[in-house]
Design an enzyme around this catalytic site. Structure first.
Site, short mmCIF file in Angstrom:
data_model
loop_
_atom_site.label_atom_id
_atom_site.label_comp_id
_atom_site.label_asym_id
_atom_site.label_seq_id
_atom_site.Cartn_x
_atom_site.Cartn_y
_atom_site.Cartn_z
N CYS A 115 0.81 -1.22 0.00
CA CYS A 115 0.00 0.00 0.00
C CYS A 115 0.84 1.27 0.00
O CYS A 115 0.32 2.36 -0.19
CB CYS A 115 -0.95 -0.01 1.18
SG CYS A 115 -2.09 -1.39 1.10
N HIS A 258 -3.39 7.09 2.04
CA HIS A 258 -3.77 5.76 1.57
C HIS A 258 -5.13 5.43 2.18
O HIS A 258 -5.33 5.59 3.40
CB HIS A 258 -2.71 4.75 2.01
CG HIS A 258 -3.15 3.34 1.89
ND1 HIS A 258 -3.68 2.83 0.72
CD2 HIS A 258 -3.18 2.32 2.79
CE1 HIS A 258 -4.01 1.56 0.91
NE2 HIS A 258 -3.72 1.23 2.15
N ASN A 288 -10.18 -0.52 0.12
CA ASN A 288 -8.73 -0.37 0.05
C ASN A 288 -8.21 -1.04 -1.23
O ASN A 288 -8.18 -2.26 -1.32
CB ASN A 288 -8.11 -1.03 1.30
CG ASN A 288 -6.60 -0.98 1.32
OD1 ASN A 288 -5.96 -0.68 0.32
ND2 ASN A 288 -6.02 -1.30 2.47
N1 ACO Z 1 -18.14 -8.63 9.98
C1 ACO Z 1 -18.64 -8.86 11.22
N2 ACO Z 1 -17.85 -9.08 12.28
C2 ACO Z 1 -16.52 -9.05 12.10
C3 ACO Z 1 -15.94 -8.82 10.86
C4 ACO Z 1 -16.80 -8.60 9.75
N3 ACO Z 1 -16.36 -8.37 8.50
N4 ACO Z 1 -14.60 -8.85 10.99
C5 ACO Z 1 -14.33 -9.09 12.28
N5 ACO Z 1 -15.49 -9.22 12.95
C6 ACO Z 1 -15.67 -9.47 14.37
C7 ACO Z 1 -14.51 -10.22 14.99
O1 ACO Z 1 -14.62 -11.60 14.80
C8 ACO Z 1 -14.62 -9.80 16.45
O2 ACO Z 1 -15.61 -10.59 17.04
P1 ACO Z 1 -15.37 -11.21 18.52
O3 ACO Z 1 -15.18 -10.01 19.40
O4 ACO Z 1 -16.61 -11.98 18.74
O5 ACO Z 1 -14.12 -12.03 18.39
C9 ACO Z 1 -15.16 -8.36 16.37
O6 ACO Z 1 -15.74 -8.23 15.06
C10 ACO Z 1 -14.11 -7.32 16.54
O7 ACO Z 1 -13.00 -7.64 15.71
P2 ACO Z 1 -11.72 -6.74 15.68
O8 ACO Z 1 -10.70 -7.38 14.78
O9 ACO Z 1 -11.33 -6.38 17.08
O10 ACO Z 1 -12.30 -5.42 14.97
P3 ACO Z 1 -11.63 -4.01 14.84
O11 ACO Z 1 -12.45 -3.00 15.48
O12 ACO Z 1 -10.16 -4.06 15.16
O13 ACO Z 1 -11.75 -3.75 13.27
C11 ACO Z 1 -10.47 -3.82 11.25
C12 ACO Z 1 -11.12 -4.62 12.36
C13 ACO Z 1 -11.55 -3.03 10.50
C14 ACO Z 1 -9.78 -4.79 10.31
C15 ACO Z 1 -9.44 -2.82 11.87
O14 ACO Z 1 -8.59 -3.49 12.76
C16 ACO Z 1 -8.60 -2.16 10.81
O15 ACO Z 1 -9.08 -1.41 9.99
N6 ACO Z 1 -7.27 -2.38 10.82
C17 ACO Z 1 -6.39 -1.82 9.80
C18 ACO Z 1 -6.33 -2.77 8.66
C19 ACO Z 1 -5.78 -2.18 7.41
O16 ACO Z 1 -5.98 -1.02 7.12
N7 ACO Z 1 -5.12 -3.01 6.60
C20 ACO Z 1 -4.64 -2.64 5.33
C21 ACO Z 1 -3.34 -1.95 5.43
S1 ACO Z 1 -2.77 -1.48 3.87
C22 ACO Z 1 -1.89 -2.73 3.05
O17 ACO Z 1 -0.68 -2.70 3.00
C23 ACO Z 1 -2.59 -3.86 2.34
#
Ligand code: ACO
Length: 337
Positions: A115, A258, A288
């Protein structure tokens, strides 16, 4: 000593697959919901490449637009840099873009930094121009990560979409510079936070020799670690880029990050004291798109005449590597409206 050659960013382009996949459509096979995805990421829908689409074709369309908007002939292009982590050909997809454009005088190669790829490619291209090696460079950022996510892994697959964007960069008239400052960082110790690693399988050639077999595992991501990394490090590199240029956040016209997550954009903007009206975002429509997010957003803002010639833009890319960086850009050229 002669003054350093200035850079002008004079054209943009973008292309995305036609197929739109909404959050509701994802819920057809995943245990997820529109409400969860929107509230955690800001994403409503994304474009997904079908088997008929190709990274090379989308990249070529974006590059062609950038070239036309810069007013260049294909034979005037010296270099095509394609930032991608998902090429159609592991030997490089940039040569296919060169052939599609008929840019026969250009050298063309790929650059991989996930990214951060587009920003790193833009900074790399600037070195070729400043050194006098190249006059005109096309920088393309493109990814089709839909081919590499695990579509059963709801924690990652809902985030990504496909697309391509491009920028034309050339020698500027004296007194103008479109790349004011830049910062680049890598922390390879944290590379396992976000990876699309080799699948370790082998092929038996004879009873004394097993060679490895090519192949990759789907994207794996520690979402919370990546989130924390982004909200901590991105404001630091942006602050450093501003400081190096002697520019304050108030002087910026736009913040162009990004497009990973709406909450990351809001947090970074808040840390820098940049109002929401200056934060460019199209996450809602594309998700993304990895190396494509910055040029895709840039092109949309230029076409909508939000970004105009002379506007000052702070941009930051971040992602797998872990890698991240920032650049302070001035769009356009002095003679443009
Ligand atoms: N739908 C419903 N529930 C979900 C989903 C989904 N798509 N995904 C996760 N959950 C659930 C999990 O299982 C968890 O449930 P549990 O508490 O029963 O175990 C709950 O939601 C919370 O999960 P978290 O992982 O704690 O959610 P968080 O608030 O951290 O959000 C997210 C997750 C959106 C991925 C966030 O961490 C994020 O945006 N991180 C950055 C990721 C990113 O930008 N990556 C790309 C970087 S760029 C590159 O180089 C490719």
């Amino acid at each position: 000593m002669s003054a350093a050659v200035g850079i002008a960013l004079t054209g943009s382009g973008a292309a995305t697959p036609a197929r739109v996949v909404t959050n509701d459509e994802l819920s057809l096979w995943l245990d997820t919901s529109d409400a969860w995805i929107r509230s955690r990421t800001g994403i409503a829908e994304r474009r997904i490449a079908t088997v008929e689409d190709s990274l090379e074709s989308l990249s070529s369309q974006a590059a062609q637009q950038a070239l036309e908007r810069a007013g260049w002939r294909p034979d005037q292009v010296d270099l095509i840099l394609l930032a991608t982590s998902s090429p159609d050909d592991l030997f490089g997809s940039a040569p296919a873009v060169q052939a599609a454009l008929g840019a026969n005088n250009a050298v063309a190669f790929d650059l991989t930094a996930a990214c951060s790829g587009f920003l790193f490619a833009l900074i790399t291209a600037a070195q070729y121009i400043r050194s006098g090696t190249c006059q005109r460079v096309l920088v393309v950022g493109a990814d089709l990560l839909s081919r590499w996510v695990d579509w059963q892994d709801r924690r990652t697959c809902v985030l990504f979409g496909d697309g391509a964007g491009a920028v034309a960069m050339e020698v500027a008239p004296e007194g103008w510079d479109g790349l004011l400052t830049m910062v680049m960082r890598t922390d390879g110790r944290r590379r396992s936070c976000l990876a699309m690693a080799r699948q370790a399988t082998s092929q038996v050639l004879h009873d004394q020799l097993q060679a490895g077999l090519g192949g990759f595992r789907p994207i794996s991501m520690d979402g919370q670690e990546v989130y924390k990394f982004a909200v901590q490090q991105v404001p630091l590199v942006l602050t450093q880029a501003l400081k190096q240029a002697g520019i304050t956040a108030e002087q910026l016209d736009w913040l162009l990050l990004h497009q990973a997550n709406e909450r990351i954009l809001a947090s970074v903007a808040q840390r820098l004291g940049i109002p929401a009206a200056k934060v460019l975002s199209n996450l809602e429509n594309y998700g993304n798109t990895s190396a494509a997010t910055i040029p895709l957003m840039l092109h949309e803002a230029v076409m909508a005449q939000r970004i105009r010639s002379g506007h000052l833009i702070a941009s930051s890319g971040f992602g797998a590597g872990l890698s991240w960086g920032a650049a302070l850009l001035r769009w356009g050229r002095p003679d443009a409206p």
